[in-house]
Design a protein around this motif. Sequence first.
Motif, PDB file in Angstrom:
ATOM      1  N   ARG A  47      39.240  40.294  33.465  1.00  0.00           N
ATOM      2  CA  ARG A  47      40.628  39.843  33.659  1.00  0.00           C
ATOM      3  C   ARG A  47      40.656  38.329  33.859  1.00  0.00           C
ATOM      4  NH1 ARG A  47      45.264  39.328  32.292  1.00  0.00           N
ATOM      5  NH2 ARG A  47      46.837  39.005  33.854  1.00  0.00           N
ATOM      6  N   LEU A  48      39.718  37.802  34.644  1.00  0.00           N
ATOM      7  CA  LEU A  48      39.643  36.356  34.876  1.00  0.00           C
ATOM      8  C   LEU A  48      39.424  35.615  33.556  1.00  0.00           C
ATOM      9  CD1 LEU A  48      39.365  33.812  36.625  1.00  0.00           C
ATOM     10  CD2 LEU A  48      36.977  34.437  36.991  1.00  0.00           C
ATOM     11  N   PHE A  49      38.501  36.086  32.743  1.00  0.00           N
ATOM     12  CA  PHE A  49      38.232  35.433  31.466  1.00  0.00           C
ATOM     13  C   PHE A  49      39.462  35.484  30.561  1.00  0.00           C
ATOM     14  CE2 PHE A  49      33.587  36.736  32.232  1.00  0.00           C
ATOM     15  CZ  PHE A  49      33.348  35.589  32.966  1.00  0.00           C
ATOM     16  N   ARG A  50      40.189  36.588  30.583  1.00  0.00           N
ATOM     17  CA  ARG A  50      41.396  36.691  29.757  1.00  0.00           C
ATOM     18  C   ARG A  50      42.491  35.735  30.243  1.00  0.00           C
ATOM     19  NH1 ARG A  50      39.137  41.763  28.984  1.00  0.00           N
ATOM     20  NH2 ARG A  50      39.106  42.363  26.800  1.00  0.00           N
ATOM     21  N   ILE A  51      42.589  35.570  31.555  1.00  0.00           N
ATOM     22  CA  ILE A  51      43.566  34.617  32.105  1.00  0.00           C
ATOM     23  C   ILE A  51      43.227  33.204  31.642  1.00  0.00           C
ATOM     24  CG2 ILE A  51      44.337  33.505  34.253  1.00  0.00           C
ATOM     25  CD1 ILE A  51      44.103  36.309  35.577  1.00  0.00           C
ATOM     26  N   ILE A  52      41.959  32.829  31.744  1.00  0.00           N
ATOM     27  CA  ILE A  52      41.527  31.479  31.366  1.00  0.00           C
ATOM     28  C   ILE A  52      41.674  31.252  29.863  1.00  0.00           C
ATOM     29  CG2 ILE A  52      39.520  29.937  31.233  1.00  0.00           C
ATOM     30  CD1 ILE A  52      38.640  31.168  33.931  1.00  0.00           C
ATOM     31  N   HIS A  53      41.366  32.273  29.065  1.00  0.00           N
ATOM     32  CA  HIS A  53      41.428  32.138  27.605  1.00  0.00           C
ATOM     33  C   HIS A  53      42.846  32.060  27.081  1.00  0.00           C
ATOM     34  CE1 HIS A  53      37.222  32.890  25.985  1.00  0.00           C
ATOM     35  NE2 HIS A  53      37.075  32.823  27.281  1.00  0.00           N
ATOM     36  N   GLY A  54      43.797  32.622  27.783  1.00  0.00           N
ATOM     37  CA  GLY A  54      45.174  32.605  27.298  1.00  0.00           C
ATOM     38  C   GLY A  54      45.292  33.393  26.008  1.00  0.00           C
ATOM     39  N   VAL A  56      43.835  33.045  23.183  1.00  0.00           N
ATOM     40  CA  VAL A  56      42.630  33.108  22.355  1.00  0.00           C
ATOM     41  C   VAL A  56      42.007  34.499  22.525  1.00  0.00           C
ATOM     42  CG1 VAL A  56      40.329  32.143  21.980  1.00  0.00           C
ATOM     43  CG2 VAL A  56      42.226  30.641  22.606  1.00  0.00           C
ATOM     44  N   PRO A  57      41.734  35.211  21.441  1.00  0.00           N
ATOM     45  CA  PRO A  57      41.129  36.543  21.565  1.00  0.00           C
ATOM     46  C   PRO A  57      39.805  36.480  22.321  1.00  0.00           C
ATOM     47  CG  PRO A  57      41.772  36.105  19.289  1.00  0.00           C
ATOM     48  CD  PRO A  57      41.943  34.829  20.048  1.00  0.00           C
ATOM     49  N   LEU A  96      39.613  10.338  22.942  1.00  0.00           N
ATOM     50  CA  LEU A  96      40.422  11.442  22.442  1.00  0.00           C
ATOM     51  C   LEU A  96      40.578  12.438  23.576  1.00  0.00           C
ATOM     52  CD1 LEU A  96      41.758  13.236  20.211  1.00  0.00           C
ATOM     53  CD2 LEU A  96      39.441  14.070  19.701  1.00  0.00           C
ATOM     54  N   PHE A  97      41.811  12.812  23.870  1.00  0.00           N
ATOM     55  CA  PHE A  97      42.117  13.805  24.896  1.00  0.00           C
ATOM     56  C   PHE A  97      42.692  15.028  24.192  1.00  0.00           C
ATOM     57  CE2 PHE A  97      45.269  16.011  27.366  1.00  0.00           C
ATOM     58  CZ  PHE A  97      44.710  16.153  28.617  1.00  0.00           C
ATOM     59  N   ILE A  98      42.098  16.205  24.450  1.00  0.00           N
ATOM     60  CA  ILE A  98      42.607  17.462  23.903  1.00  0.00           C
ATOM     61  C   ILE A  98      42.828  18.411  25.068  1.00  0.00           C
ATOM     62  CG2 ILE A  98      42.205  19.395  22.338  1.00  0.00           C
ATOM     63  CD1 ILE A  98      40.199  17.635  20.819  1.00  0.00           C
ATOM     64  N   GLY A  99      44.025  18.971  25.151  1.00  0.00           N
ATOM     65  CA  GLY A  99      44.328  19.919  26.218  1.00  0.00           C
ATOM     66  C   GLY A  99      45.276  20.999  25.737  1.00  0.00           C
ATOM     67  N   GLY A 100      45.245  22.112  26.440  1.00  0.00           N
ATOM     68  CA  GLY A 100      46.176  23.206  26.164  1.00  0.00           C
ATOM     69  C   GLY A 100      47.402  23.053  27.052  1.00  0.00           C
ATOM     70  N   ALA A 101      48.583  23.066  26.455  1.00  0.00           N
ATOM     71  CA  ALA A 101      49.823  22.843  27.200  1.00  0.00           C
ATOM     72  C   ALA A 101      50.062  23.911  28.262  1.00  0.00           C
ATOM     73  CB  ALA A 101      51.008  22.774  26.239  1.00  0.00           C
ATOM     74  N   LYS A 102      49.453  25.076  28.114  1.00  0.00           N
ATOM     75  CA  LYS A 102      49.652  26.159  29.079  1.00  0.00           C
ATOM     76  C   LYS A 102      48.372  26.459  29.863  1.00  0.00           C
ATOM     77  CE  LYS A 102      53.506  28.217  26.715  1.00  0.00           C
ATOM     78  NZ  LYS A 102      54.579  28.508  27.615  1.00  0.00           N
ATOM     79  N   ASP A 103      47.550  25.452  30.079  1.00  0.00           N
ATOM     80  CA  ASP A 103      46.311  25.609  30.850  1.00  0.00           C
ATOM     81  C   ASP A 103      46.649  26.174  32.227  1.00  0.00           C
ATOM     82  OD1 ASP A 103      43.951  25.055  32.497  1.00  0.00           O
ATOM     83  OD2 ASP A 103      43.307  23.746  30.871  1.00  0.00           O
ATOM     84  N   VAL A 104      45.966  27.246  32.617  1.00  0.00           N
ATOM     85  CA  VAL A 104      46.247  27.880  33.899  1.00  0.00           C
ATOM     86  C   VAL A 104      45.531  27.201  35.062  1.00  0.00           C
ATOM     87  CG1 VAL A 104      46.769  30.142  32.907  1.00  0.00           C
ATOM     88  CG2 VAL A 104      44.413  29.594  33.566  1.00  0.00           C
ATOM     89  N   HIS A 132      43.220  27.091  28.754  1.00  0.00           N
ATOM     90  CA  HIS A 132      42.055  26.250  29.026  1.00  0.00           C
ATOM     91  C   HIS A 132      41.010  26.303  27.911  1.00  0.00           C
ATOM     92  CE1 HIS A 132      39.718  23.804  31.764  1.00  0.00           C
ATOM     93  NE2 HIS A 132      38.676  24.575  31.581  1.00  0.00           N
ATOM     94  N   VAL A 133      40.979  27.390  27.163  1.00  0.00           N
ATOM     95  CA  VAL A 133      40.007  27.539  26.074  1.00  0.00           C
ATOM     96  C   VAL A 133      40.666  27.077  24.775  1.00  0.00           C
ATOM     97  CG1 VAL A 133      38.603  29.173  24.759  1.00  0.00           C
ATOM     98  CG2 VAL A 133      38.808  29.408  27.243  1.00  0.00           C
ATOM     99  N   LEU A 134      40.026  26.111  24.139  1.00  0.00           N
ATOM    100  CA  LEU A 134      40.570  25.501  22.919  1.00  0.00           C
ATOM    101  C   LEU A 134      39.552  25.630  21.791  1.00  0.00           C
ATOM    102  CD1 LEU A 134      41.863  22.437  24.844  1.00  0.00           C
ATOM    103  CD2 LEU A 134      43.323  24.115  23.721  1.00  0.00           C
ATOM    104  N   PRO A 135      39.622  26.721  21.039  1.00  0.00           N
ATOM    105  CA  PRO A 135      38.631  26.921  19.976  1.00  0.00           C
ATOM    106  C   PRO A 135      38.906  26.028  18.774  1.00  0.00           C
ATOM    107  CG  PRO A 135      40.275  28.638  19.893  1.00  0.00           C
ATOM    108  CD  PRO A 135      40.599  27.789  21.105  1.00  0.00           C
TER     109      PRO A 135
END
Length: 162
Positions: A47-54, A56-57, A96-104, A132-135
């Motif tokens: 569950r924790l990994f799924r929360i962090i991944h958002g 991303v499968p 270069l800064f790359i981030g996910g707009a919905k990072d938890v 948080h995970v940006l593939p």
Amino acid sequence: AMDFALRNPGAVPGMALVAPGGIRPPKPGFLFRVIPLTFLGKPGQNRLFRIIHGPVPVFPEMLEFARTVAGGYRPMTEVPPVFSDEQLASVDFPLLFIGGAKDVMLDMPGSAARIARFVSGAEIVLRPGYSHVLPDEGRTIAGFLRGKGDGMPALLSGRLFG
């Protein structure tokens, strides 16, 4: 990486930060949300990994790899330091800064705004809908680093970034 670059001016010809900490404080609610999951064994980890991944499968192989890494990893328990405005303004290399707009975990929109304000010429990529995970950022990073001159590592010309 940013800490090293700031402590060693001129040593870093360019940098790509992906979902970096240290730009803004972490979101305080994140730990309270996930600490209970740490007591639930594998289902809690999943569950924790799924929360962090958002969005991303999360494939079983990814979960197993994450568990292996977590087994030998001592997570940071203190609040990480945040770089000062002066430190960020002193960045003298392409960034270069790359981030996910919905990072938890981290305030990426706020971090992106802070980088844009203090780091002259920084390139900002904020991925809407991602956490948080940006593939698949390898090509973005390689393109940025390739475009920054001869100081970049030779590995960028290899197959790693295709």
